[in-house]
Design an enzyme around this catalytic site. Sequence first.
Site, mmCIF file in Angstrom:
data_model
loop_
_atom_site.group_PDB
_atom_site.id
_atom_site.type_symbol
_atom_site.label_atom_id
_atom_site.label_comp_id
_atom_site.label_asym_id
_atom_site.label_seq_id
_atom_site.Cartn_x
_atom_site.Cartn_y
_atom_site.Cartn_z
ATOM 1 N N GLU A 5 -5.021 -3.676 7.735
ATOM 2 C CA GLU A 5 -5.601 -4.264 6.784
ATOM 3 C C GLU A 5 -5.852 -6.466 7.815
ATOM 4 O O GLU A 5 -6.166 -7.090 6.918
ATOM 5 C CB GLU A 5 -5.528 -4.585 5.160
ATOM 6 C CG GLU A 5 -5.055 -3.732 5.018
ATOM 7 C CD GLU A 5 -4.898 -3.326 3.821
ATOM 8 O OE1 GLU A 5 -4.964 -1.993 2.748
ATOM 9 O OE2 GLU A 5 -4.561 -4.724 2.538
ATOM 10 N N GLU A 56 -5.656 5.276 3.542
ATOM 11 C CA GLU A 56 -5.024 4.774 2.678
ATOM 12 C C GLU A 56 -5.902 4.453 1.622
ATOM 13 O O GLU A 56 -6.975 4.008 1.425
ATOM 14 C CB GLU A 56 -4.205 3.436 2.615
ATOM 15 C CG GLU A 56 -3.539 2.665 1.329
ATOM 16 C CD GLU A 56 -2.817 1.615 2.045
ATOM 17 O OE1 GLU A 56 -2.553 1.339 2.841
ATOM 18 O OE2 GLU A 56 -3.246 0.739 0.949
#
Length: 540
Positions: free
Chosen positions: A197, A315
């Site tokens: 991220e 994810e």
Amino acid sequence: MGVFCLFLFVLLSSLSPGFAQGAAYSTLIVDGSNTVAQTDDNFICATLDWWPHDKCNYNICPWGYTSVINLNLSHPVLGNAIQAFKSLRIRIGGSLQDQVMYDIGKLKYRCHPFGKEKGGLFGYSTGCLRMKRWDELNHLFSRTGALVTFGLNALYGRHQIRKDVWGGDWDFSNAYELIKYTAAKKYPIDAWEFGNELSGSGIGASVGVEQYGKDLVSLKAIISELYKNARSKPSLVAPGGFFDQDWYRKLLHVSGSGVINAMTHHIYNLGPGSDPNLMSKILDPNYLSQISKTFSNVKQTIQENGPWASPWVGESGGAYNSGGRHVSDTFVNSFWYLDQLGMASKYSTKVYCRQTLIGGNYGLLNTSTFEPNPDYYSALLWHRLMGKGVLAIDSDASSSLRYYAHCSKGREGITLLLLNFSNMTSFTISVRNSKNYRLHFEQPINRESIFVRRLKETVSFVGLGSSDGQLFREEYHLTPKDGVLQSEITLLNGTPLELTKDGEIPDLKPDLVNVDTPLTVAPLSIKFVVFPNFDAPACV
């Protein structure tokens, strides 16, 4: 596809308005002549995260001892749960990934466990993966047949330029030592992932795309060097962040052809786990459809800028901040989960990693008992029944019925996934093969034509020679225990799915049903249906 859609339009327009609106009868038409998308053979994936036991959200600390560092790897249910898939993909990563040091070689900083730290990324200090623990993890993975993706620390050696923005070259020395150690041990790592991220504006931290692409080229060279004598070379996947179309496009250009094997993106389309409307979102098919734009854009971005790469969901936990308590770990969540698996497949997503295998409220396994939650069985049924070939399917059903068709896994025929989001309507479905219709447009179609009569008869036509009454379909009907959507126990064809006395995963046995009997899907229930004799040339 054009002829198929035109045929469906003509068929559905022949129905009387009263019949179409007032009855719970629906037709599904499956085109088995060609696949419209492909997933990986091992599409299902689950994650292991780094969060310590004192990670809390909304005054609840749902992680327990499920971290990569402290999870009880010898718990018999854990091994059995992984082994039931035979080849479950496991992705090791998460928010603290870019703060993990590997206790090998010369380190810039002391390698110590995660601890609360004011001003630290996500409120924590750096953490440490010791090689003894890495050995133990790999012994579990080797014993259970897991396919492992390991997320590397992509912030090591960088410095913070300003709030949430990091710069400088990646110091690959620590990652190099870990990969070298892993390759020497011949641990079967399937893929190395770079960062978590950090793409776009990032979550907590970000790295510019030019720098990120440059560092990926360095990592690719390391993998090539350290695996030069290996039979197979691990893939390189990145960036493991939330999709930012311009950033992803630039990353493919900067890193260059063949560097990234899979582009990973994360999805939490249900919002925060504390949302009081979480269940309403899960049971609203129109809301669930909104994320399809992201899948479409990811696919298009890769096709136009880096066709050598494949899209992965790296994810996805539905609701972020550890998931929704008494929602993400219950039966109702399978409506979101299975619908998203089906949707992702239609857009050529190769791998879909569920957050988490264990940990938080969204784990496939219960955090304390390791008992499988309902979504575990949903994932296992998908893995065993749904092959990688995605088929075109359409229907006259209302939006309350969601439907997906794949080639069956490991055998001929097709498998359908049917989700009934309605709390009142029970759908009776006729399954048709598009190849068995021959439309003659020069002759008007009578509204009480054979099409309508067949709809009313609800015969499940599954292919040539299926009308002799001797063929069967397999049905796996999932419902919540006692009809309670927030039940932690799923019923399969009326039988509770619970571990055996020895801690083994129970058998998942279908009901065998004559193909000429009506196919029904009860309100707020889910059904996998296998048609072994469906004439689908694409699935041979």
